[in-house]
Design an enzyme around this catalytic site. Sequence first.
Site, mmCIF file in Angstrom:
data_model
loop_
_atom_site.group_PDB
_atom_site.id
_atom_site.type_symbol
_atom_site.label_atom_id
_atom_site.label_comp_id
_atom_site.label_asym_id
_atom_site.label_seq_id
_atom_site.Cartn_x
_atom_site.Cartn_y
_atom_site.Cartn_z
ATOM 1 N N TYR A 164 125.122 30.551 35.531
ATOM 2 C CA TYR A 164 124.771 29.244 35.007
ATOM 3 C C TYR A 164 124.291 28.965 33.699
ATOM 4 O O TYR A 164 123.224 29.757 33.682
ATOM 5 C CB TYR A 164 124.634 28.503 36.234
ATOM 6 C CG TYR A 164 125.241 28.184 37.279
ATOM 7 C CD1 TYR A 164 126.665 27.744 37.394
ATOM 8 C CD2 TYR A 164 124.950 28.564 38.594
ATOM 9 C CE1 TYR A 164 127.471 27.330 38.218
ATOM 10 C CE2 TYR A 164 125.720 28.263 39.495
ATOM 11 C CZ TYR A 164 126.921 27.927 39.654
ATOM 12 O OH TYR A 164 127.739 27.560 40.657
ATOM 13 N N LYS B 234 98.638 27.967 59.789
ATOM 14 C CA LYS B 234 99.123 26.880 59.364
ATOM 15 C C LYS B 234 100.417 26.868 58.470
ATOM 16 O O LYS B 234 100.742 28.161 58.185
ATOM 17 C CB LYS B 234 98.276 25.736 58.392
ATOM 18 C CG LYS B 234 97.959 26.295 57.154
ATOM 19 C CD LYS B 234 97.029 25.501 56.612
ATOM 20 C CE LYS B 234 96.426 26.138 55.244
ATOM 21 N NZ LYS B 234 97.039 25.329 53.859
HETATM 22 C C1 LIG Z 1 90.350 24.207 55.310
HETATM 23 C C2 LIG Z 1 91.096 25.565 54.935
HETATM 24 N N1 LIG Z 1 90.470 26.613 55.305
HETATM 25 C C3 LIG Z 1 91.255 27.849 54.949
HETATM 26 C C4 LIG Z 1 92.283 27.931 54.374
HETATM 27 C C5 LIG Z 1 92.914 29.350 54.085
HETATM 28 O O1 LIG Z 1 92.990 29.505 52.829
HETATM 29 P P1 LIG Z 1 93.547 30.786 52.205
HETATM 30 O O2 LIG Z 1 94.861 31.026 52.640
HETATM 31 O O3 LIG Z 1 93.502 30.615 50.610
HETATM 32 O O4 LIG Z 1 92.848 31.944 52.732
HETATM 33 C C6 LIG Z 1 92.997 26.594 54.027
HETATM 34 C C7 LIG Z 1 94.284 26.862 53.177
HETATM 35 O O5 LIG Z 1 94.612 26.094 52.195
HETATM 36 C C8 LIG Z 1 92.394 25.556 54.256
HETATM 37 O O6 LIG Z 1 92.999 24.363 53.774
#
Ligand SMILES: Cc1ncc(COP(=O)(O)O)c(C=O)c1O
Length: 362
Positions: free
Chosen positions: A254, A35
């Site tokens: 700054y 994602k």
């Molecule tokens: C439903 C879900 N599964 C897995 C993950 C993966 O998490 P991580 O990056 O902490 O391994 C996420 C990330 O937020 C998530 O929302």
Amino acid sequence: MPRPIEALIHRDGLAHNLACARELGRGARVWAVVKANAYGHGIERVFEPLRAADGFALLDLAEAERVRALGWRGPVLLLEGCFEPRDLELCSRLNLWHTVHRDAQIDWLAAHKTEQPHRVFLKLNSGMNRLGFTAQAFRAAWARLTALPQVDEISLMTHFADADGAGGVAAQLAVFERAADGLPGERTLANSAALLRHASATTADWVRPGIMVYGSAPDHPQHTAAHWQLQPTMTLRAQLIGVQQLARGDTVGYGNTFVAESALRIGVVACGYADGYPRHAGSGTPVLVDGVRTRTVGRVSMDMITVDLTPVPQAGPGSEVTLWGRGPSDSVLPIDEVAHAAGTVSYELMCALAPRVPTRSA
Ligand SMILES: Cc1ncc(COP(=O)(O)O)c(C=O)c1O
């Protein structure tokens, strides 16, 4: 000439970290969580190195289309499911598996016309209180789904709130086990922290590692990425474009927030918050110059930061500066350390890498 800044995405690190996740999963299938454009790395860039995954998990439908456009025919999971009824058409067309976390998503499925029944992941809110059915509503949702001709397989899912911390997973696990007791279907529970810290209790049928695949320790500073044998997957590097010699009492940048206590040679780096470097990183944030560890001085500005050159007297314009990731001569500056100094987490730094930074696979 382009500004001397670039990001490198390390294919070998991605493949190595994915293999670590697979090993910890002890037979569980592995979703590579991609994602947010693969945590800022770029879906197209991580695809080949992560191709050994059993599936890709993400939440943006446009990103799911990109994964399919790359030729991936295996599982793709939408972690937040559909946002509106017409998203189901894309799920049917691209064979996307999708999370169901609220009643409206079941209503949409019931009204959806499809020749291909869907695989869904029914999500339990076991205590995080973000997405998912309560334990009380979970079985009723399962019963509704199982009666739908549009659904051919129901898997069960939850997400841990504190697998990286003192809270651990036990309480949520108990809620999940009670709610799912006796229900058929595959289970998926573990994010990176659960996989690294609580593997025996949480691996189940599928694991969902994200941040560990990108070479960061979810429980930093308690543990480092090196402790978990993870390798950096993103390097942000730039060059010095100027040098200043400060006298005692001179200030930098700054707000004059940094005052030299004695004569000090500083370097000006072609990287600022418009590149994704965190503006909240105060003086003292670690940085490598020519592979030598030093510190930032003064405020981060839009296009520049300033660094103490005391440990690298030979450095000058053109010297390589590693903001995070891999430096010259096998040096490494863990992104977790920079995030920690800036009061944030590596996830945010990776995702905030700015589009203006030229990025390439290495
Ligand atoms: C439903 C879900 N599964 C897995 C993950 C993966 O998490 P991580 O990056 O902490 O391994 C996420 C990330 O937020 C998530 O929302």
